[in-house]
Design a protein around this motif. Structure first.
Motif, mmCIF file in Angstrom:
data_model
loop_
_atom_site.group_PDB
_atom_site.id
_atom_site.type_symbol
_atom_site.label_atom_id
_atom_site.label_comp_id
_atom_site.label_asym_id
_atom_site.label_seq_id
_atom_site.Cartn_x
_atom_site.Cartn_y
_atom_site.Cartn_z
ATOM 1 N N SER A 302 0.815 -1.219 0.000
ATOM 2 C CA SER A 302 0.000 0.000 0.000
ATOM 3 C C SER A 302 0.847 1.267 0.000
ATOM 4 C CB SER A 302 -0.917 0.005 1.228
ATOM 5 O OG SER A 302 -0.136 -0.060 2.427
ATOM 6 N N LEU A 303 2.137 1.138 -0.369
ATOM 7 C CA LEU A 303 3.030 2.288 -0.340
ATOM 8 C C LEU A 303 3.150 2.983 -1.689
ATOM 9 C CD1 LEU A 303 5.900 0.855 1.907
ATOM 10 C CD2 LEU A 303 3.916 2.236 2.577
ATOM 11 N N GLY A 304 2.419 2.504 -2.705
ATOM 12 C CA GLY A 304 2.388 3.200 -3.983
ATOM 13 C C GLY A 304 3.461 2.792 -4.961
ATOM 14 N N PHE A 305 4.120 1.654 -4.770
ATOM 15 C CA PHE A 305 5.133 1.214 -5.715
ATOM 16 C C PHE A 305 4.469 0.505 -6.898
ATOM 17 C CE2 PHE A 305 7.375 1.279 -1.601
ATOM 18 C CZ PHE A 305 8.362 2.196 -1.928
ATOM 19 N N ALA A 306 4.873 0.878 -8.108
ATOM 20 C CA ALA A 306 4.256 0.323 -9.311
ATOM 21 C C ALA A 306 4.759 -1.088 -9.558
ATOM 22 C CB ALA A 306 4.585 1.207 -10.519
ATOM 23 N N THR A 307 3.859 -1.965 -10.052
ATOM 24 C CA THR A 307 4.274 -3.313 -10.415
ATOM 25 C C THR A 307 5.281 -3.232 -11.556
ATOM 26 O OG1 THR A 307 2.393 -3.494 -11.933
ATOM 27 C CG2 THR A 307 2.101 -4.348 -9.700
ATOM 28 N N GLY A 308 6.230 -4.160 -11.536
ATOM 29 C CA GLY A 308 7.285 -4.135 -12.543
ATOM 30 C C GLY A 308 8.466 -3.279 -12.141
ATOM 31 N N THR A 309 8.372 -2.571 -11.007
ATOM 32 C CA THR A 309 9.469 -1.729 -10.535
ATOM 33 C C THR A 309 10.441 -2.573 -9.718
ATOM 34 O OG1 THR A 309 8.059 0.226 -10.442
ATOM 35 C CG2 THR A 309 10.080 0.279 -9.151
#
Length: 545
Positions: A302-309
């Motif tokens: 839930s910290l806002g990191f995009a998938t694939g990052t």
């Protein structure tokens, strides 16, 4: 006349000399005979004799040449109509019955040219798919032996040999260019045949699914190593994957080919280059040049990191506090009272005391403060979460939709994994020129005798092989270093890799000498005099390892 078993056709290789040919089957009427020459219908230029007998004869006006074929072709019609209380003559009845039996023989002949199932399968098989579904498709059979059509069209099938040859040539070239390869060029050519596979996303897996493999020898159908490799001819081989990557709502993380290369944190994304028609596979295993290393899989949270990052490793903060004394006394305790967290305090006294300062002519005892993260955390030479070691793979396709004798799923998976091996091989080898004394390809600069020069190794600190050359009479020439003479003079140049540099050392007395005694050079003739100043460069090969 009775109708005997036997064939209802006869083929001859007409030689351009013979004009009379025997027809070895019963013909009731001349119109029941069809004649073709090289597949072309013949309707004139011949006469028929003995029609109505077990054998008859065809005589041509001009001798034919080619594939001459006689066939019984009875029209399926009934011409005789028997009347009530009319004559029932044997000649008429026999002729009608003979015609029926001859028609049955003709049907039996024609059915022999059709696909049939075994007599042990009296149930038969379902009919072929309707015309609209089978148009321009290949007929195959499913797991139950029933007829189906493949997803590949005839046009796509015709493309496959050229694609396979192209892939095989590329694999062969990569294998030849390297002194050692992880696989031979022949296995690359075999794997290139995978381009014949047309695939979709069924069979329990979905496109882009990340799979942990136990080792690099494991290659389940449809799963390829996630090494950041390029897949060529992507649109023809994996149209479903390309369609997904180009859609407005792809089912996997997608970035641009340029950003994939320039930003290592994007290496867990897919990319499609529509110009080069290549798919870039995610690099979960950290194999591509410039990678941040192998990656672990975790939820997006839930910290806002995009998938694939790809997030680089980190460690939680380790802290501690030290509590000091307000004062120290001669012969008493040191300045530190206690420690917490990662700090501990050990009171020191006696001969091992550290001098804190002179108080009243005597040394006060001192305390030793140490910071040790292992007191509160597991430590080692690396920082990482709890994990198991294996090989990441990604699903490129699911079930194969054109089943046949070849296992196209195995071929397609082998081909995609071969791309990773070839990419790794290309990245592990290389070639470059380096120019000494500040020179360049367009403007080489002279080097002097008895001198040492350094330039950057174009391949970092990787091991290399160097061959130095001098520019003489407009050509780059190679020579051997030499050492001879009463003063032990040296000639030529030596070049070699030294850590992250390429070093050149020139001879003390000359670069190229005017005699073959002691030094060999590639010039057509030896110089008229010893050369002491010439432009110099080195050929540099990066070694695999």
């Amino acid at each position: 006349m009775s109708v005997q078993p036997g064939v209802t056709y006869k083929r001859y290789a007409a030689n351009g000399v013979t004009t009379v040919f025997t027809i070895p089957f019963l013909l009731l009427d001349a119109s029941d005979l069809q004649i073709t020459l090289d597949g072309v219908l013949v309707t004139s230029g011949f006469t028929l004799t003995n029609i109505g007998n077990p054998t008859s004869t065809c005589t041509f006006t001009a001798p034919p040449t080619g594939d001459l074929l006689f066939q019984q072709m009875i029209p399926f019609q009934r011409l005789n109509d028997y009347q009530i209380n009319g004559d029932l003559l044997s000649e008429t009845v026999n002729r009608d019955l003979d015609r029926l039996w001859l028609a049955i023989k003709q049907i039996n002949r024609d059915s022999g040219r059709a696909f049939t199932v075994s007599p042990l399968e009296p149930e038969g098989i379902p009919p072929l798919p309707v015309k609209g579904l089978r148009a321009s498709k290949v007929l195959a059979f499913d797991a139950f032996g029933d007829p189906v059509t493949s997803n590949l069209t005839l046009a796509q099938i015709e493309e496959q040999p050229a694609l396979a040859v192209e892939s095989a040539q590329a694999a062969a070239a990569s294998a030849i260019a390297a002194s050692s390869s992880e696989s031979s060029a022949s296995s690359s050519a075999a794997a290139a045949a995978a381009s014949a596979a047309s695939v979709d996303g069924r069979a329990g897996r979905f496109f882009g699914e990340v799979v942990m493999l136990p080792n690099r020898n494991s290659s389940p159908n449809g799963v390829i190593k996630a090494d950041g490799q390029l897949i060529s001819n992507a649109l023809a081989q994996y149209p479903a994957a390309v369609a997904d990557l180009q859609s407005g709502t792809p089912s996997v993380p997608v970035t641009t080919p340029a950003l994939w290369l320039s930003d290592p944190t994007k290496r867990l994304c897919w990319a499609y280059d529509s110009v080069a028609n290549q798919i870039r596979v995610p690099d979960w295993n950290g194999k591509s040049a410039g990678s941040l290393g192998p990656a672990f899989f975790r939820g997006d949270g839930s910290l806002g990191f995009a998938t694939g990052t790809l997030r680089q490793d980190q460690i939680q903060n380790i802290s501690g506090t030290l509590l000091g004394r307000g004062y120290v006394t001669v012969g008493g305790n040191g300045a530190l009272l206690s420690g917490s967290g990662a700090f501990s305090v050990e009171s020191k006294g006696g001969p091992s005391a550290v001098s804190l300062g002179t108080l009243g002519g005597s040394n006060a005892n001192a305390d030793l403060a140490t910071f040790n993260a292992s007191l509160v955390a597991r430590t080692g030479t690396e920082t990482f979460p709890t994990h198991g070691v294996g090989v990441w793979g990604v699903v490129l396709f699911g079930s194969v939709s054109n089943p046949g004798l070849a296992d196209a799923a195995v071929l397609a998976t082998s081909y995609a994994n071969q791309q990773a091996q070839l990419n790794a091989l290309d990245a592990a080898t290389g070639f470059a020129y380096v120019y000494f004394n500040g020179g360049s390809e367009g403007s080489p600069v002279n080097v002097a005798i008895n001198s040492r020069y350094e330039v950057a190794n174009p391949f970092g600190d990787h091991p290399v092989i160097c061959v130095p050359q001098f520019l003489y009479n407009g050509e780059w020439e190679t020579c051997t270093p030499a050492e001879f003479g009463t003063t032990t003079a040296s000639y030529g140049v030596l070049a070699a890799g030294r850590r992250d540099k390429i070093v050149a050392r020139t001879g003390s007395a000359g670069l190229l000498i005017n005699t073959p005694i002691g030094q060999l050079i590639t010039t057509p003739t030896y110089p008229a005099s010893t050369q002491t100043a010439l432009p110099c460069r080195a050929q540099v090969w990066r070694l695999k390892g």
